[in-house]
Design a protein around this motif. Structure first.
Motif, PDB file in Angstrom:
ATOM      1  N   GLU A 182       2.686  58.718  47.539  1.00  0.00           N
ATOM      2  CA  GLU A 182       2.170  58.851  48.898  1.00  0.00           C
ATOM      3  C   GLU A 182       0.670  59.115  48.834  1.00  0.00           C
TER       4      GLU A 182
ATOM      5  N   PRO B 293       5.880  63.404  55.615  1.00  0.00           N
ATOM      6  CA  PRO B 293       6.070  62.690  54.351  1.00  0.00           C
ATOM      7  C   PRO B 293       7.516  62.313  54.051  1.00  0.00           C
TER       8      PRO B 293
ATOM      9  N   THR C 156       3.221  55.356  52.031  1.00  0.00           N
ATOM     10  CA  THR C 156       4.162  55.711  50.968  1.00  0.00           C
ATOM     11  C   THR C 156       4.655  54.433  50.313  1.00  0.00           C
TER      12      THR C 156
ATOM     13  N   ASP D 213       2.317  63.036  60.763  1.00  0.00           N
ATOM     14  CA  ASP D 213       2.555  62.665  59.368  1.00  0.00           C
ATOM     15  C   ASP D 213       3.679  63.537  58.811  1.00  0.00           C
TER      16      ASP D 213
ATOM     17  N   GLY E   5       8.354  58.938  55.496  1.00  0.00           N
ATOM     18  CA  GLY E   5       7.763  57.869  54.687  1.00  0.00           C
ATOM     19  C   GLY E   5       8.542  57.636  53.411  1.00  0.00           C
ATOM     20  N   ASP E   6       8.983  58.742  52.764  1.00  0.00           N
ATOM     21  CA  ASP E   6       9.796  58.620  51.549  1.00  0.00           C
ATOM     22  C   ASP E   6      11.095  57.871  51.841  1.00  0.00           C
TER      23      ASP E   6
END
Length: 96
Positions: A15, A49, A20, A47, A52-53
């Motif tokens: 990321e 994370p 990502t 945002d 995104g993962d």
């Protein structure tokens, strides 16, 4: 005919600044395949994370799965059996 095998899968996530990237590597013992996926956070979105993962990993796994199906269909065709027509499902989720 009984058959047992073990395939190893490694998933890598990277990321950087709202993007990502995921790479998934499958080792079957005789073949290695790699799938890739990317997720981008919109500037208007918070945002997170983990999201995104999840998206990048899911897309990498989807890419890997697509490769496996293509290989299986090729193997089926090589055995002389007919290959079923492909269905395309509608795209969902955030843009890749």
């Amino acid at each position: 005919m009984a058959h047992t095998s073990e395939w190893k899968v490694h998933l890598y996530l990277f990321e950087d600044e709202g993007t990502t990237k995921a790479r998934v590597v499958l080792d079957t013992g005789t073949t290695t395949l790699t799938g890739h996926g990317t997720a981008h956070c919109s500037p208007a979105d918070t945002d997170v994370p983990e999201i995104g993962d999840e998206l990048a990993a899911g897309r990498a796994l989807y890419d890997l799965g697509r490769q496996l199906v293509v290989i299986a269909e090729t193997d089926i065709g090589a055995e002389g059996a007919p290959v079923a027509e492909k269905e395309r499902s509608p795209a969902v989720g955030w843009p890749m």
